[in-house]
Design a protein around this motif. Structure first.
Motif, PDB file in Angstrom:
ATOM      1  N   PHE A 201      68.672  25.250  13.064  1.00  0.00           N
ATOM      2  CA  PHE A 201      67.591  25.088  13.439  1.00  0.00           C
ATOM      3  C   PHE A 201      67.092  23.480  13.647  1.00  0.00           C
ATOM      4  N   THR A 202      67.293  22.954  12.380  1.00  0.00           N
ATOM      5  CA  THR A 202      67.117  21.282  12.178  1.00  0.00           C
ATOM      6  C   THR A 202      67.734  20.723  13.356  1.00  0.00           C
ATOM      7  N   SER A 203      69.196  20.961  13.172  1.00  0.00           N
ATOM      8  CA  SER A 203      70.211  20.266  14.519  1.00  0.00           C
ATOM      9  C   SER A 203      69.502  20.394  15.897  1.00  0.00           C
ATOM     10  N   ALA A 204      68.817  21.385  16.014  1.00  0.00           N
ATOM     11  CA  ALA A 204      68.459  21.767  17.405  1.00  0.00           C
ATOM     12  C   ALA A 204      67.105  21.154  17.684  1.00  0.00           C
ATOM     13  N   GLY A 205      66.499  20.411  16.760  1.00  0.00           N
ATOM     14  CA  GLY A 205      65.277  19.934  16.830  1.00  0.00           C
ATOM     15  C   GLY A 205      63.808  20.525  16.469  1.00  0.00           C
ATOM     16  N   PHE A 206      64.246  21.440  15.554  1.00  0.00           N
ATOM     17  CA  PHE A 206      62.953  22.321  15.028  1.00  0.00           C
ATOM     18  C   PHE A 206      62.629  22.136  13.625  1.00  0.00           C
ATOM     19  N   ARG A 207      61.252  22.257  13.394  1.00  0.00           N
ATOM     20  CA  ARG A 207      61.176  22.426  11.869  1.00  0.00           C
ATOM     21  C   ARG A 207      60.621  23.593  11.589  1.00  0.00           C
ATOM     22  N   THR A 208      61.085  24.168  10.455  1.00  0.00           N
ATOM     23  CA  THR A 208      60.866  25.373   9.777  1.00  0.00           C
ATOM     24  C   THR A 208      59.348  25.362   9.274  1.00  0.00           C
ATOM     25  N   ALA A 209      58.427  26.360   9.849  1.00  0.00           N
ATOM     26  CA  ALA A 209      57.185  26.483   9.240  1.00  0.00           C
ATOM     27  C   ALA A 209      56.935  27.603   8.329  1.00  0.00           C
ATOM     28  N   VAL A 210      57.619  28.635   8.876  1.00  0.00           N
ATOM     29  CA  VAL A 210      57.375  29.919   8.026  1.00  0.00           C
ATOM     30  C   VAL A 210      58.783  30.816   7.867  1.00  0.00           C
ATOM     31  N   ILE A 211      59.156  31.330   6.752  1.00  0.00           N
ATOM     32  CA  ILE A 211      60.170  32.327   6.568  1.00  0.00           C
ATOM     33  C   ILE A 211      59.396  33.294   6.103  1.00  0.00           C
ATOM     34  N   LEU A 228      60.626  55.505   3.240  1.00  0.00           N
ATOM     35  CA  LEU A 228      59.931  54.321   2.241  1.00  0.00           C
ATOM     36  C   LEU A 228      59.775  54.872   1.034  1.00  0.00           C
ATOM     37  N   GLY A 229      59.489  56.033   0.806  1.00  0.00           N
ATOM     38  CA  GLY A 229      59.258  56.487  -0.636  1.00  0.00           C
ATOM     39  C   GLY A 229      57.953  55.605  -1.257  1.00  0.00           C
ATOM     40  N   ASP A 230      58.125  55.183  -2.499  1.00  0.00           N
ATOM     41  CA  ASP A 230      57.253  54.330  -2.921  1.00  0.00           C
ATOM     42  C   ASP A 230      57.525  52.695  -3.009  1.00  0.00           C
ATOM     43  N   ARG A 231      58.132  52.188  -1.847  1.00  0.00           N
ATOM     44  CA  ARG A 231      58.499  51.243  -1.758  1.00  0.00           C
ATOM     45  C   ARG A 231      57.366  50.394  -0.952  1.00  0.00           C
ATOM     46  N   SER A 232      57.158  49.058  -1.538  1.00  0.00           N
ATOM     47  CA  SER A 232      56.143  48.421  -0.767  1.00  0.00           C
ATOM     48  C   SER A 232      56.675  47.371   0.452  1.00  0.00           C
ATOM     49  N   ALA A 233      57.907  47.172   0.176  1.00  0.00           N
ATOM     50  CA  ALA A 233      58.779  46.382   1.164  1.00  0.00           C
ATOM     51  C   ALA A 233      60.237  46.704   1.352  1.00  0.00           C
ATOM     52  N   PHE A 234      61.140  46.233   1.992  1.00  0.00           N
ATOM     53  CA  PHE A 234      62.298  46.656   1.983  1.00  0.00           C
ATOM     54  C   PHE A 234      63.256  45.400   2.793  1.00  0.00           C
ATOM     55  N   LEU A 235      64.547  45.114   2.500  1.00  0.00           N
ATOM     56  CA  LEU A 235      65.144  44.152   2.959  1.00  0.00           C
ATOM     57  C   LEU A 235      65.872  44.774   4.535  1.00  0.00           C
ATOM     58  N   CYS A 236      65.621  44.052   5.463  1.00  0.00           N
ATOM     59  CA  CYS A 236      66.140  44.343   6.935  1.00  0.00           C
ATOM     60  C   CYS A 236      66.466  43.046   7.707  1.00  0.00           C
ATOM     61  N   PHE A 237      65.262  42.623   8.083  1.00  0.00           N
ATOM     62  CA  PHE A 237      65.331  41.463   8.995  1.00  0.00           C
ATOM     63  C   PHE A 237      64.694  40.320   8.231  1.00  0.00           C
ATOM     64  N   LEU A 238      64.798  39.143   8.764  1.00  0.00           N
ATOM     65  CA  LEU A 238      64.292  37.775   8.158  1.00  0.00           C
ATOM     66  C   LEU A 238      63.585  37.141   9.559  1.00  0.00           C
ATOM     67  N   PHE A 239      62.493  36.958   9.188  1.00  0.00           N
ATOM     68  CA  PHE A 239      61.668  36.199  10.275  1.00  0.00           C
ATOM     69  C   PHE A 239      61.244  34.782  10.138  1.00  0.00           C
ATOM     70  N   PHE A 240      61.253  34.054  11.057  1.00  0.00           N
ATOM     71  CA  PHE A 240      61.143  32.584  11.153  1.00  0.00           C
ATOM     72  C   PHE A 240      59.834  32.171  12.360  1.00  0.00           C
ATOM     73  N   VAL A 241      59.032  31.215  11.751  1.00  0.00           N
ATOM     74  CA  VAL A 241      58.322  30.406  12.756  1.00  0.00           C
ATOM     75  C   VAL A 241      58.725  28.890  12.857  1.00  0.00           C
ATOM     76  N   LEU A 242      59.570  28.387  13.842  1.00  0.00           N
ATOM     77  CA  LEU A 242      59.793  27.036  13.919  1.00  0.00           C
ATOM     78  C   LEU A 242      58.948  26.379  14.740  1.00  0.00           C
ATOM     79  N   GLU A 243      58.742  25.063  14.783  1.00  0.00           N
ATOM     80  CA  GLU A 243      58.026  24.218  15.512  1.00  0.00           C
ATOM     81  C   GLU A 243      59.026  23.135  16.149  1.00  0.00           C
ATOM     82  N   ALA A 244      58.823  23.043  17.586  1.00  0.00           N
ATOM     83  CA  ALA A 244      59.749  22.094  18.308  1.00  0.00           C
ATOM     84  C   ALA A 244      59.046  20.560  18.025  1.00  0.00           C
ATOM     85  N   VAL A 245      60.140  19.809  17.543  1.00  0.00           N
ATOM     86  CA  VAL A 245      59.561  18.477  17.278  1.00  0.00           C
ATOM     87  C   VAL A 245      60.153  17.304  18.060  1.00  0.00           C
TER      88      VAL A 245
END
Length: 245
Positions: A201-211, A228-245
């Motif tokens: 992401f950094t090499s392409a000209g983005f700043r990571t704002a949110v993971i 889901l059972g009694d879980r409040s969250a689970f591991l599946c995908f990772l989400f990013f918000v990047l800003e074009a700099v």
């Protein structure tokens, strides 16, 4: 679980991997109201996007168009593309003949001018690609300065959970077999460690704002108690918000 395969374009059974032209309709039907898609990925993307009214948004890898539709309902000016003709046809059925839809491949130059979009959303697409250099460069090109790239990819711990023998720090190709609405399908992914993602992401000209590692949407537990059972969250995908700099 199947072992991590050697690099190949086919599964052990001979079916082409990631062939959405073959199983796209079954995939769209299966994921329309599924936990992972309808009550996890799409709500998380929409939450990260926030108020999109009037914003020019590119839905890269739009599939059958559910996210496109949700963004358009929120007032965004949306363009979408997918490499699968089947998926684009399904999206056009959903969105109507005037929707700005294209058949295009993220691995190739995109058919859009520089700075054409305020936001680009790439949900569950990049993990199909071994090399992110060209795709990220194209996504940066079509974004205006200060625009946002919102991404969902396989969480990098998943390959180690499914395949403990895998090298987390390597870029590793792996496949899984699925059944979508009764139809067999093979999806093949490229794992990369978290630092390789953020470095790209950094090499392409983005700043990571949110993971983000979000919980499922409200109401999901009532609809999917077994998953889901009694879980409040689970591991599946990772989400990013990047800003074009």
């Amino acid at each position: 679980m199947p072992a991590i395969p050697e690099s190949s374009n086919e599964s052990a059974g001979g079916a082409a991997a990631n062939d959405y032209d073959t199983f796209g309709e079954a995939y769209a039907a299966e994921t329309e109201n599924s936990l992972i898609n309808a009550y996890y990925t799409r709500p998380a993307i929409l939450d990260l996007a926030g108020d999109v009214a009037g914003r020019r948004i590119l839905d890269a890898g739009c599939g059958a168009g559910p996210l496109f539709a949700a963004l358009r309902d929120r007032g965004a000016i949306v363009t979408g593309f997918d490499s699968s003709t089947t998926m684009v046809e399904l999206a056009r059925r959903r969105l109507g003949p005037d929707a700005a839809l294209h058949v295009a491949d993220l691995a190739d130059p995109l058919p859009f001018p520089d700075g054409a979009f305020d936001d680009v959303i790439v949900a569950l697409v990049l993990h199909y690609l071994e090399d992110w250099t060209g795709p990220l460069a194209e996504l940066r090109r079509v974004l205006r300065p200060g625009g946002r790239l919102i991404i969902a990819v396989n969480h990098p711990v998943i390959v180690k959970l499914l395949h403990p023998e895998a090298d987390y720090f390597a870029t590793v190709r792996w496949s899984e077999e699925y059944t979508f609405s009764g139809q067999q399908a093979v999806l093949t992914y490229w794992h990369r460690p978290l630092h390789a993602m953020t470095d790209a992401f950094t090499s392409a000209g983005f700043r990571t704002a949110v993971i983000s590692e979000p919980p499922p949407a409200p109401g999901a537990r009532d609809l999917f108690p077994d998953e889901l059972g009694d879980r409040s969250a689970f591991l599946c995908f990772l989400f990013f918000v990047l800003e074009a700099v």
